[in-house]
Design a protein around this motif. Structure first.
Motif, PDB file in Angstrom:
ATOM      1  N   GLY A  98       3.670   5.723  -5.911  1.00 45.63           N
ATOM      2  CA  GLY A  98       3.815   5.735  -7.365  1.00 45.63           C
ATOM      3  C   GLY A  98       4.778   4.709  -7.927  1.00 45.63           C
ATOM      4  N   MET A  99       5.198   3.739  -7.085  1.00 43.75           N
ATOM      5  CA  MET A  99       6.124   2.718  -7.591  1.00 43.75           C
ATOM      6  C   MET A  99       5.381   1.671  -8.425  1.00 43.75           C
ATOM      7  SD  MET A  99       8.661   2.157  -4.306  1.00 43.75           S
ATOM      8  CE  MET A  99       9.605   0.864  -5.105  1.00 43.75           C
ATOM      9  N   ASN A 100       6.090   1.073  -9.374  1.00 41.16           N
ATOM     10  CA  ASN A 100       5.533  -0.015 -10.188  1.00 41.16           C
ATOM     11  C   ASN A 100       5.754  -1.317  -9.417  1.00 41.16           C
ATOM     12  OD1 ASN A 100       4.802  -1.891 -12.116  1.00 41.16           O
ATOM     13  ND2 ASN A 100       6.579  -1.541 -13.412  1.00 41.16           N
ATOM     14  N   VAL A 101       4.753  -1.698  -8.593  1.00 42.83           N
ATOM     15  CA  VAL A 101       4.957  -2.768  -7.612  1.00 42.83           C
ATOM     16  C   VAL A 101       3.861  -3.828  -7.711  1.00 42.83           C
ATOM     17  CG1 VAL A 101       3.784  -1.403  -5.809  1.00 42.83           C
ATOM     18  CG2 VAL A 101       5.345  -3.237  -5.128  1.00 42.83           C
ATOM     19  N   GLY A 102       4.240  -5.089  -7.564  1.00 37.23           N
ATOM     20  CA  GLY A 102       3.291  -6.207  -7.538  1.00 37.23           C
ATOM     21  C   GLY A 102       3.207  -6.795  -6.138  1.00 37.23           C
ATOM     22  N   GLU A 123       6.004  12.426   3.966  1.00 38.38           N
ATOM     23  CA  GLU A 123       4.566  12.772   3.909  1.00 38.38           C
ATOM     24  C   GLU A 123       3.767  11.630   3.292  1.00 38.38           C
ATOM     25  OE1 GLU A 123       6.930  14.825   2.261  1.00 38.38           O
ATOM     26  OE2 GLU A 123       7.232  15.849   4.180  1.00 38.38           O
ATOM     27  N   SER A 124       4.318  11.055   2.227  1.00 38.62           N
ATOM     28  CA  SER A 124       3.637   9.955   1.527  1.00 38.62           C
ATOM     29  C   SER A 124       3.532   8.724   2.433  1.00 38.62           C
ATOM     30  CB  SER A 124       4.411   9.617   0.250  1.00 38.62           C
ATOM     31  OG  SER A 124       3.882   8.472  -0.362  1.00 38.62           O
ATOM     32  N   VAL A 125       4.623   8.417   3.158  1.00 38.40           N
ATOM     33  CA  VAL A 125       4.633   7.249   4.048  1.00 38.40           C
ATOM     34  C   VAL A 125       3.628   7.443   5.186  1.00 38.40           C
ATOM     35  CG1 VAL A 125       6.046   5.806   5.577  1.00 38.40           C
ATOM     36  CG2 VAL A 125       7.050   6.739   3.479  1.00 38.40           C
ATOM     37  N   ARG A 126       3.628   8.638   5.785  1.00 38.16           N
ATOM     38  CA  ARG A 126       2.689   8.936   6.878  1.00 38.16           C
ATOM     39  C   ARG A 126       1.241   8.790   6.418  1.00 38.16           C
ATOM     40  NH1 ARG A 126       5.529  13.617   7.856  1.00 38.16           N
ATOM     41  NH2 ARG A 126       7.263  13.106   9.212  1.00 38.16           N
ATOM     42  N   GLU A 127       0.977   9.322   5.254  1.00 36.52           N
ATOM     43  CA  GLU A 127      -0.394   9.261   4.712  1.00 36.52           C
ATOM     44  C   GLU A 127      -0.835   7.803   4.532  1.00 36.52           C
ATOM     45  OE1 GLU A 127      -2.288  10.195   0.444  1.00 36.52           O
ATOM     46  OE2 GLU A 127      -1.151  11.886   1.265  1.00 36.52           O
ATOM     47  N   SER A 128       0.040   6.993   3.970  1.00 39.01           N
ATOM     48  CA  SER A 128      -0.303   5.583   3.706  1.00 39.01           C
ATOM     49  C   SER A 128      -0.442   4.785   4.997  1.00 39.01           C
ATOM     50  CB  SER A 128       0.762   4.937   2.821  1.00 39.01           C
ATOM     51  OG  SER A 128       0.789   5.551   1.561  1.00 39.01           O
ATOM     52  N   MET A 129       0.420   5.073   5.985  1.00 36.37           N
ATOM     53  CA  MET A 129       0.338   4.352   7.256  1.00 36.37           C
ATOM     54  C   MET A 129      -0.875   4.808   8.070  1.00 36.37           C
ATOM     55  SD  MET A 129       4.413   3.987   8.086  1.00 36.37           S
ATOM     56  CE  MET A 129       4.338   3.558   9.790  1.00 36.37           C
ATOM     57  N   HIS A 166       0.838  -1.206   0.000  1.00 37.76           N
ATOM     58  CA  HIS A 166       0.000   0.000   0.000  1.00 37.76           C
ATOM     59  C   HIS A 166       0.877   1.262   0.000  1.00 37.76           C
ATOM     60  CE1 HIS A 166      -3.402   2.586   1.054  1.00 37.76           C
ATOM     61  NE2 HIS A 166      -2.754   3.003   2.137  1.00 37.76           N
ATOM     62  N   ILE A 167       1.917   1.272   0.838  1.00 29.02           N
ATOM     63  CA  ILE A 167       2.818   2.430   0.927  1.00 29.02           C
ATOM     64  C   ILE A 167       3.541   2.647  -0.411  1.00 29.02           C
ATOM     65  CG2 ILE A 167       4.898   3.357   2.049  1.00 29.02           C
ATOM     66  CD1 ILE A 167       4.067   1.776   4.591  1.00 29.02           C
ATOM     67  N   LEU A 168       4.069   1.546  -0.984  1.00 29.32           N
ATOM     68  CA  LEU A 168       4.844   1.652  -2.226  1.00 29.32           C
ATOM     69  C   LEU A 168       3.966   2.068  -3.404  1.00 29.32           C
ATOM     70  CD1 LEU A 168       6.958   0.300  -0.416  1.00 29.32           C
ATOM     71  CD2 LEU A 168       7.467  -1.277  -2.263  1.00 29.32           C
ATOM     72  N   LYS A 169       2.780   1.464  -3.473  1.00 31.41           N
ATOM     73  CA  LYS A 169       1.856   1.772  -4.583  1.00 31.41           C
ATOM     74  C   LYS A 169       1.422   3.239  -4.521  1.00 31.41           C
ATOM     75  CE  LYS A 169      -1.915  -0.512  -7.043  1.00 31.41           C
ATOM     76  NZ  LYS A 169      -1.330  -0.106  -8.323  1.00 31.41           N
ATOM     77  N   ASN A 170       1.089   3.691  -3.297  1.00 32.51           N
ATOM     78  CA  ASN A 170       0.669   5.085  -3.127  1.00 32.51           C
ATOM     79  C   ASN A 170       1.784   6.066  -3.468  1.00 32.51           C
ATOM     80  OD1 ASN A 170      -1.839   4.323  -2.341  1.00 32.51           O
ATOM     81  ND2 ASN A 170      -1.748   5.178  -0.284  1.00 32.51           N
ATOM     82  N   GLY A 210       7.526   0.689   7.619  1.00 33.61           N
ATOM     83  CA  GLY A 210       8.113   2.026   7.562  1.00 33.61           C
ATOM     84  C   GLY A 210       9.595   2.001   7.238  1.00 33.61           C
ATOM     85  N   ILE A 211      10.316   1.035   7.826  1.00 34.64           N
ATOM     86  CA  ILE A 211      11.750   0.907   7.526  1.00 34.64           C
ATOM     87  C   ILE A 211      11.946   0.618   6.035  1.00 34.64           C
ATOM     88  CG2 ILE A 211      13.839  -0.485   7.877  1.00 34.64           C
ATOM     89  CD1 ILE A 211      12.955  -0.882  10.805  1.00 34.64           C
ATOM     90  N   VAL A 212      11.152  -0.319   5.497  1.00 36.15           N
ATOM     91  CA  VAL A 212      11.266  -0.648   4.064  1.00 36.15           C
ATOM     92  C   VAL A 212      11.040   0.609   3.224  1.00 36.15           C
ATOM     93  CG1 VAL A 212      10.235  -1.944   2.148  1.00 36.15           C
ATOM     94  CG2 VAL A 212      10.608  -3.076   4.353  1.00 36.15           C
ATOM     95  N   ALA A 213      10.010   1.376   3.580  1.00 36.48           N
ATOM     96  CA  ALA A 213       9.691   2.596   2.826  1.00 36.48           C
ATOM     97  C   ALA A 213      10.858   3.586   2.844  1.00 36.48           C
ATOM     98  CB  ALA A 213       8.441   3.247   3.417  1.00 36.48           C
ATOM     99  N   LYS A 214      11.507   3.711   4.005  1.00 34.51           N
ATOM    100  CA  LYS A 214      12.610   4.669   4.108  1.00 34.51           C
ATOM    101  C   LYS A 214      13.888   4.135   3.444  1.00 34.51           C
ATOM    102  CE  LYS A 214      12.246   8.062   5.059  1.00 34.51           C
ATOM    103  NZ  LYS A 214      11.753   9.068   4.071  1.00 34.51           N
TER     104      LYS A 214
END
Length: 448
Positions: free
Chosen positions: A131-135, A298-304, A125-129, A287-291
């Motif tokens: 804008g990453m091309n993620v499966g 801001e994007s990570v906070r919004e998704s979490m 959810h964090i990665l997709k939000n 969160g660690i993966v996202a960072k």
């Protein structure tokens, strides 16, 4: 000219059918064999693709002549057919191992006894939000092999079970996450926790110094197995018990993620979409993966903060005359049920039971004494649950269908209490799977 290599796939669920599609695309001769019935949608897919298959049997000679066998994670190593293949020296691998050979994508692989589905979904959810091309694949959603065959992504978030890890040899996770190691599936590991831990730590096999490993510093079994198999990758621990130099920790009611001295990510715990102690761990790992991937704070906070949890995991299933119903059917081991009870803020009528995988119920006893007024056993054989809790609760009753369990629980519950389906057991005695159990539970609530 070299003849086409021959691949046999054991098990024709999502994983097996996806592997068959990919194997055919790669030019292999493919045969799919399932000892049980194959679901209609997979039969149609195999027929449409012209892939040979059989159901309700295994043609042993046909299978043994394979160059390689791709095995469903549900088939145990001690199954006679698997033993035979091993004796003959036939390569037996998982769908993930096979698919990774044909993918250039980077992988984030998440394992653990508890929380892996939630953490996998949250990370995706964090990665997709962002804008990453993620499966999203592995134990969840469409199979990895199918996506590699049909719609390759730059990154995959993979939920990886110990059963999958057992059949992975050359595969490497670019980012590996190990959430925890607690007793689960011990029937597959000779009832030895150390064997199960050995399986889980395979998540870091083949990693190099350029890869990343995220783990829970508060989990004793993880720390123990890491002494035996130290990580080569860059490591980021997470903890709610102590401040860490790097990784994630709690301070002043905030999650703090620090990968280097310059940059910090902060988020107040009450702003997290997922509440409860266990979910703080899950959010830290994601969160660690996202960072690590340098996504914007801001994007990570919004998704979490706006994430919706998966179905059958502490899912609100209704409220009738002041009684709350929670569907936690995905809790197929004792530890998951412990986490569910730990997050409850009212008295509980607990629905427990199913196929017992060598459960040790003693870890639930304190929470059951504190929070549970009655237990409704939902399973064919409830003897061990009665024995475990007869001194801890006044009422223990037996139910043999979701409808009975819901009706009994509702009559036992008082206004302001919670009926919690968190079985601590597999579902195969009365239901097709944990989803079916959860769906029948929700349907029974609607019928009240």
């Amino acid at each position: 000219m070299e003849s086409k290599r021959y691949i046999v796939i054991l098990g024709a669920g999502e994983s097996g059918t996806g592997a068959a599609v990919l194997a055919q695309k790669q030019g292999f001769e493919v045969f799919v064999s399932d000892a049980g019935p194959i679901a209609p949608q997979y039969i149609k897919e195999l027929e449409d693709a012209g892939i040979a298959f059989e159901q309700l049997q295994h043609s042993v000679e046909k299978i043994e002549s394979a160059d390689e066998v791709i095995k469903s994670p549900g088939i145990p190593e001690k199954a006679p057919l698997v033993k035979k293949l091993r004796e003959k020296g036939v390569s037996v691998v998982s769908e993930i191992e096979f698919a990774s050979r044909y993918s250039k994508a980077k992988t984030i692989c998440i394992t653990g006894s508890n929380g892996k589905s939630t953490t996998t979904m949250l990370t995706y959810h964090i990665l997709k939000n962002a804008g990453m091309n993620v499966g999203l694949a592995g134990n969840i959603g469409q199979s990895f092999a199918r996506q590699v065959a049909q719609s390759e992504h730059d990154w995959y978030v993979l939920e990886i079970s110990s059963f999958m890890l057992d059949d992975m040899y050359e595969f490497k996770a670019d980012i590996a996450v190990l959430l925890n190691i607690t007793p689960d599936h011990l029937d597959r590991y000779d009832y030895k926790l150390e064997n199960y831990a050995e399986s889980k730590i395979r998540i870091i096999q083949n990693q190099t110094e350029g890869d990343v490993f995220v783990y829970c510093a508060d989990d004793p079994e993880t720390i123990e197995i890491l002494k035996k198999h130290p990580a080569v990758a860059v490591t980021y621990p997470f903890s709610i018990k102590e401040e860490l130099e790097k990784g994630a920790y709690i301070k002043d009611n905030q999650i703090i993620i620090k990968l280097n001295t310059e940059q910090e990510f902060k988020m107040t715990i009450t702003d997290l979409a997922l509440q409860g102690k266990h979910n703080i761990y899950n959010s830290m790992a994601s969160g660690i993966v996202a960072k690590v991937l340098e996504l914007r704070n801001e994007s990570v906070r919004e998704s979490m903060g706006d994430f919706k949890n998966i179905e059958h995991r502490l899912e609100h299933a209704g409220r009738i005359t002041g009684v709350e119903f929670i569907n936690d059917s995905k809790a197929t081991n004792v530890n998951s049920t412990w986490y569910a009870l730990e997050s409850m803020t009212t008295d509980v009528i607990l629905i427990l039971g199913g196929v017992d995988k060598g459960n040790d119920y003693s870890i639930l006893k304190d929470l059951v004494r504190q929070k549970v007024r009655a237990i409704v056993c939902l399973g064919k054989d409830n003897k061990r649950i009665h024995e475990a809790f007869e001194e801890d609760v006044e009422v223990i009753v037996n139910a043999f269908s979701a409808q009975d369990a819901v009706e009994m629980s509702y009559h036992l519950a008082k206004k302001g209490e919670t009926v919690l389906l968190s079985p601590a057991c597999a579902s195969f005695d009365l239901f097709k799977n944990y989803e079916d159990r959860g769906d029948q539970f929700k349907a029974a609530i609607k019928n009240l």
